[in-house]
Design a protein around this motif. Structure first.
Motif, PDB file in Angstrom:
ATOM      1  N   LEU A 337      -4.107  26.055  11.657  1.00  0.00           N
ATOM      2  CA  LEU A 337      -3.018  25.097  11.438  1.00  0.00           C
ATOM      3  C   LEU A 337      -2.965  24.033  12.533  1.00  0.00           C
ATOM      4  O   LEU A 337      -2.830  22.836  12.248  1.00  0.00           O
ATOM      5  N   ILE A 338      -3.059  24.473  13.795  1.00  0.00           N
ATOM      6  CA  ILE A 338      -3.025  23.507  14.899  1.00  0.00           C
ATOM      7  C   ILE A 338      -4.269  22.623  14.848  1.00  0.00           C
ATOM      8  O   ILE A 338      -4.200  21.409  15.082  1.00  0.00           O
ATOM      9  N   GLY A 339      -5.411  23.234  14.526  1.00  0.00           N
ATOM     10  CA  GLY A 339      -6.636  22.446  14.410  1.00  0.00           C
ATOM     11  C   GLY A 339      -6.551  21.399  13.326  1.00  0.00           C
ATOM     12  O   GLY A 339      -7.011  20.258  13.490  1.00  0.00           O
ATOM     13  N   LEU A 340      -5.952  21.758  12.206  1.00  0.00           N
ATOM     14  CA  LEU A 340      -5.805  20.815  11.091  1.00  0.00           C
ATOM     15  C   LEU A 340      -4.916  19.632  11.501  1.00  0.00           C
ATOM     16  O   LEU A 340      -5.176  18.489  11.096  1.00  0.00           O
ATOM     17  N   THR A 341      -3.898  19.891  12.306  1.00  0.00           N
ATOM     18  CA  THR A 341      -3.061  18.774  12.774  1.00  0.00           C
ATOM     19  C   THR A 341      -3.861  17.818  13.655  1.00  0.00           C
ATOM     20  O   THR A 341      -3.647  16.607  13.616  1.00  0.00           O
ATOM     21  N   LYS A 342      -4.806  18.352  14.421  1.00  0.00           N
ATOM     22  CA  LYS A 342      -5.626  17.497  15.280  1.00  0.00           C
ATOM     23  C   LYS A 342      -6.569  16.623  14.448  1.00  0.00           C
ATOM     24  O   LYS A 342      -6.829  15.471  14.798  1.00  0.00           O
ATOM     25  N   VAL A 343      -7.085  17.183  13.349  1.00  0.00           N
ATOM     26  CA  VAL A 343      -7.931  16.389  12.456  1.00  0.00           C
ATOM     27  C   VAL A 343      -7.114  15.287  11.789  1.00  0.00           C
ATOM     28  O   VAL A 343      -7.570  14.138  11.654  1.00  0.00           O
ATOM     29  N   LEU A 344      -5.899  15.616  11.384  1.00  0.00           N
ATOM     30  CA  LEU A 344      -5.012  14.610  10.786  1.00  0.00           C
ATOM     31  C   LEU A 344      -4.694  13.510  11.794  1.00  0.00           C
ATOM     32  O   LEU A 344      -4.619  12.323  11.435  1.00  0.00           O
ATOM     33  N   ASP A 345      -4.504  13.887  13.065  1.00  0.00           N
ATOM     34  CA  ASP A 345      -4.292  12.888  14.117  1.00  0.00           C
ATOM     35  C   ASP A 345      -5.492  11.955  14.233  1.00  0.00           C
ATOM     36  O   ASP A 345      -5.342  10.744  14.428  1.00  0.00           O
ATOM     37  N   ALA A 346      -6.706  12.542  14.144  1.00  0.00           N
ATOM     38  CA  ALA A 346      -7.927  11.737  14.255  1.00  0.00           C
ATOM     39  C   ALA A 346      -8.013  10.709  13.128  1.00  0.00           C
ATOM     40  O   ALA A 346      -8.457   9.574  13.330  1.00  0.00           O
ATOM     41  N   LEU A 347      -7.585  11.106  11.924  1.00  0.00           N
ATOM     42  CA  LEU A 347      -7.617  10.200  10.772  1.00  0.00           C
ATOM     43  C   LEU A 347      -6.757   8.948  10.976  1.00  0.00           C
ATOM     44  O   LEU A 347      -6.977   7.918  10.344  1.00  0.00           O
ATOM     45  N   LEU A 348      -5.777   9.051  11.866  1.00  0.00           N
ATOM     46  CA  LEU A 348      -4.901   7.904  12.128  1.00  0.00           C
ATOM     47  C   LEU A 348      -5.608   6.777  12.862  1.00  0.00           C
ATOM     48  O   LEU A 348      -5.111   5.654  12.904  1.00  0.00           O
ATOM     49  N   GLY A 349      -6.756   7.072  13.500  1.00  0.00           N
ATOM     50  CA  GLY A 349      -7.422   6.045  14.289  1.00  0.00           C
ATOM     51  C   GLY A 349      -6.532   5.569  15.416  1.00  0.00           C
ATOM     52  O   GLY A 349      -5.937   6.374  16.136  1.00  0.00           O
ATOM     53  N   ILE A 381      14.001  28.084  13.286  1.00  0.00           N
ATOM     54  CA  ILE A 381      14.056  28.906  12.073  1.00  0.00           C
ATOM     55  C   ILE A 381      12.846  29.831  11.964  1.00  0.00           C
ATOM     56  O   ILE A 381      12.981  31.027  11.649  1.00  0.00           O
ATOM     57  N   LEU A 382      11.650  29.296  12.231  1.00  0.00           N
ATOM     58  CA  LEU A 382      10.416  30.013  11.924  1.00  0.00           C
ATOM     59  C   LEU A 382       9.946  30.963  13.027  1.00  0.00           C
ATOM     60  O   LEU A 382       9.329  31.986  12.721  1.00  0.00           O
ATOM     61  N   ILE A 383      10.222  30.653  14.299  1.00  0.00           N
ATOM     62  CA  ILE A 383       9.755  31.548  15.367  1.00  0.00           C
ATOM     63  C   ILE A 383      10.409  32.925  15.282  1.00  0.00           C
ATOM     64  O   ILE A 383       9.711  33.950  15.332  1.00  0.00           O
ATOM     65  N   PRO A 384      11.748  33.030  15.136  1.00  0.00           N
ATOM     66  CA  PRO A 384      12.339  34.374  15.012  1.00  0.00           C
ATOM     67  C   PRO A 384      11.832  35.145  13.803  1.00  0.00           C
ATOM     68  O   PRO A 384      11.718  36.368  13.835  1.00  0.00           O
ATOM     69  N   ALA A 385      11.491  34.414  12.735  1.00  0.00           N
ATOM     70  CA  ALA A 385      11.050  35.083  11.505  1.00  0.00           C
ATOM     71  C   ALA A 385       9.571  35.428  11.520  1.00  0.00           C
ATOM     72  O   ALA A 385       9.166  36.504  11.070  1.00  0.00           O
ATOM     73  N   TYR A 386       8.731  34.507  12.066  1.00  0.00           N
ATOM     74  CA  TYR A 386       7.277  34.695  11.962  1.00  0.00           C
ATOM     75  C   TYR A 386       6.563  34.636  13.305  1.00  0.00           C
ATOM     76  O   TYR A 386       5.327  34.590  13.346  1.00  0.00           O
ATOM     77  N   SER A 387       7.304  34.598  14.406  1.00  0.00           N
ATOM     78  CA  SER A 387       6.734  34.635  15.751  1.00  0.00           C
ATOM     79  C   SER A 387       5.727  33.494  15.968  1.00  0.00           C
ATOM     80  O   SER A 387       6.023  32.347  15.690  1.00  0.00           O
ATOM     81  N   LEU A 388       4.517  33.817  16.428  1.00  0.00           N
ATOM     82  CA  LEU A 388       3.536  32.798  16.795  1.00  0.00           C
ATOM     83  C   LEU A 388       3.121  31.953  15.593  1.00  0.00           C
ATOM     84  O   LEU A 388       2.979  30.727  15.706  1.00  0.00           O
ATOM     85  N   GLU A 389       2.924  32.571  14.447  1.00  0.00           N
ATOM     86  CA  GLU A 389       2.534  31.825  13.247  1.00  0.00           C
ATOM     87  C   GLU A 389       3.657  30.885  12.800  1.00  0.00           C
ATOM     88  O   GLU A 389       3.397  29.805  12.265  1.00  0.00           O
ATOM     89  N   GLY A 390       4.894  31.275  13.034  1.00  0.00           N
ATOM     90  CA  GLY A 390       6.023  30.406  12.715  1.00  0.00           C
ATOM     91  C   GLY A 390       5.993  29.130  13.544  1.00  0.00           C
ATOM     92  O   GLY A 390       6.259  28.037  13.028  1.00  0.00           O
ATOM     93  N   ALA A 391       5.655  29.267  14.832  1.00  0.00           N
ATOM     94  CA  ALA A 391       5.542  28.091  15.700  1.00  0.00           C
ATOM     95  C   ALA A 391       4.432  27.163  15.217  1.00  0.00           C
ATOM     96  O   ALA A 391       4.575  25.938  15.225  1.00  0.00           O
TER      97      ALA A 391
END
Length: 489
Positions: A337-349, A381-391
């Motif tokens: 998930l974090i890696g995919l955000t970095k690829v999306l950032d790259a697409l922004l030029g 909302i997501l960290i208490p429910a899903y911990s690291l994956e929620g973040a």
């Protein structure tokens, strides 16, 4: 893109070296030489300091890049540079006083879940202060189109010093307490070296005279604080909030996964050192054709490089985990998930450079603040429910949303977007390679497996790109080598 490509190439090499050292630190030295709790403590200190940094700079690092090329008069330029040095003090001095009188209160807040953090309030402030003025002096050299040394100091110097300190900890030459003090010292030393280099390029006159457009400068800087803070919040708030909800060793586990994914940003970080001041210059000169050309080229080039790095990480992740302590294995969804955000950032030029250096920066700053609030709420909302994956999910949703908004906004105001048919070709190629090599595994030592699989995938990728002639920059690099081989035959 002569100067862009040349300095991007140099910066990419430097950044890869820095990330190589960082990988050794993050994946091996930290995980083996420090306890999980102490590694988590280091992660919290650096992440919290990074959150402070854009506030303490007063947005000056971006202001310097935006306005510097607009000054033709030497006296006005001197007044402007002097203002860039003094302006951050408007926030730094009050913040230092608040930290002094409210140290216990801040410590109690940070240590609500993990008591270990309580005694390190001043460490966080000093590292944040050193980070802030370092970024200012780094921008100082970037406006002179001299970004390579600054990139070395940013990406290599600190990590190399920390590697040495971690080795000293391992051999019991220094203790963890001394290591944490020395960590602060490394960031201060890095700042002082950067200051010396910046002043060697252009020594400020230390004028107390204000430039004629000082009101516009201060307004821009104040607003850029919001934008810079929003950007850093999107990147660092997950680690800070994890400290508030989970045991501190889990912050270390998350930090390792994030670092693995962050390797994808190496080409982006390298290219933006030069495209940022160049974009500001094109906007100041109102050169829309060249700006459009730079926008598309930067997006395609970054997508080509970042996309293959993402693919190599995901396809080799299980082998990489075999080299790490058992406690740090796992977190594949976080890396994805974090890696995919970095690829999306790259697409922004160079979208960020276009927006922050144009007259439309106010709107994107407001959007950035709204999305920063969104990521805080999602983490809550997501960290208490899903911990690291929620973040990780919170970061992905917020950044993907923000990037979509930025692309749409640039198009609405400048009538241009970063995509082309070549972008689609690269995407399809990455998907095909991912599908083909996902099931390909070797039965050697993990390092050999990673190297062998990466070489095969990379060669196929480069060959197909060359044959399709997707990018002129890639073609110009690969072509001479292939022509030499064909002549030898």
């Amino acid at each position: 893109m002569g100067i862009v490509f040349k300095q991007t190439f140099n910066n990419t090499i430097v950044t890869f070296v820095g990330f190589g050292i960082g990988a050794i630190n993050t994946l091996f030295f930290y995980t083996n030489f420090l306890s999980k709790e102490n590694y988590g403590l280091v992660t919290v200190i650096l992440a919290t300091a990074a959150l402070l940094m854009p506030l303490l700079t007063f947005g000056v690092q971006n202001t310097l890049v935006k306005f510097y090329s607009s000054y033709k008069d030497g006296e006005e330029s001197t007044a402007f540079l002097s203002l860039m040095l003094y302006l951050p003090l408007l926030i730094i001095i009050p913040f230092a006083l608040f930290t002094f009188f409210a140290t216990d209160f801040i410590g109690d807040f940070l240590a609500e879940k993990n008591k270990e953090v309580r005694g390190y309030v001043w460490y966080i402030f000093l590292v944040g202060l050193a980070m802030s003025y370092f970024e200012i002096f780094y921008s100082w050299v970037k406006v002179h189109m001299k970004s390579v040394f600054g990139n070395f100091m940013k990406e290599v110097f600190g990590r190399l010093c920390i590697a040495i300190l971690l080795v000293l900890v391992y051999y019991n030459i220094i203790g963890v307490d001394f290591f944490l003090k020395a960590l602060v010292g490394v960031y201060v030393l890095r700042l002082l070296i950067m200051k010396h280099y910046a002043f060697s390029l252009e020594m400020p006159g230390f004028s107390f005279k204000l430039p004629k457009n000082y009101i516009s400068i201060v307004k821009y800087s104040a607003l850029i604080i919001l934008g810079g803070s929003a950007a850093v919040i999107l990147l660092e708030i997950d680690k800070f909030m994890l400290n508030q909800y989970v045991a501190i060793e889990n912050v270390a586990f998350y930090g390792v996964s994030v670092f693995i994914a962050t390797v994808i940003t190496v080409p982006s970080r390298a290219m933006h050192q030069i495209t940022h001041p160049l974009t500001a210059k094109l906007l100041n000169n109102n050169d829309r054709p060249e700006l459009r050309k730079l926008y598309k080229k930067s997006s395609l080039t970054l997508f080509i490089i970042s996309g293959i790095i993402f693919l190599l990480i995901i396809l080799n992740l299980q082998e990489l985990y075999k080299l790490m302590p058992v406690a740090y294995r796992g977190g594949m969804l976080v890396v994805f998930l974090i890696g995919l955000t970095k690829v999306l950032d790259a697409l922004l030029g160079n979208s960020n450079s276009i927006l922050f250096n144009s007259d439309y920066y106010r709107a994107i700053l407001v959007m950035g603040v709204m999305l920063a609030i969104l990521v805080v709420v999602l983490n809550y909302i997501l960290i208490p429910a899903y911990s690291l994956e929620g973040a990780a999910w919170a970061t992905f949703i917020a950044i993907a949303s923000f990037n979509a908004i930025k692309i749409g906004y640039v198009y609405s105001k400048f009538k241009m977007h970063p995509f082309s048919l070549d972008t689609l070709k690269v995407l399809l190629l990455l998907c095909v390679l991912g599908g083909l090599f996902f099931f390909v595994n070797f039965n050697f030592y993990p390092v050999i497996n990673i190297a062998l699989k990466s070489i095969i995938i990379s060669l196929v990728y480069i060959f197909v790109l060359y044959k399709l002639r997707v990018s002129e920059d890639v073609y110009s690099i690969v072509s001479p080598y292939l022509k030499k081989k064909s002549k030898q035959k």
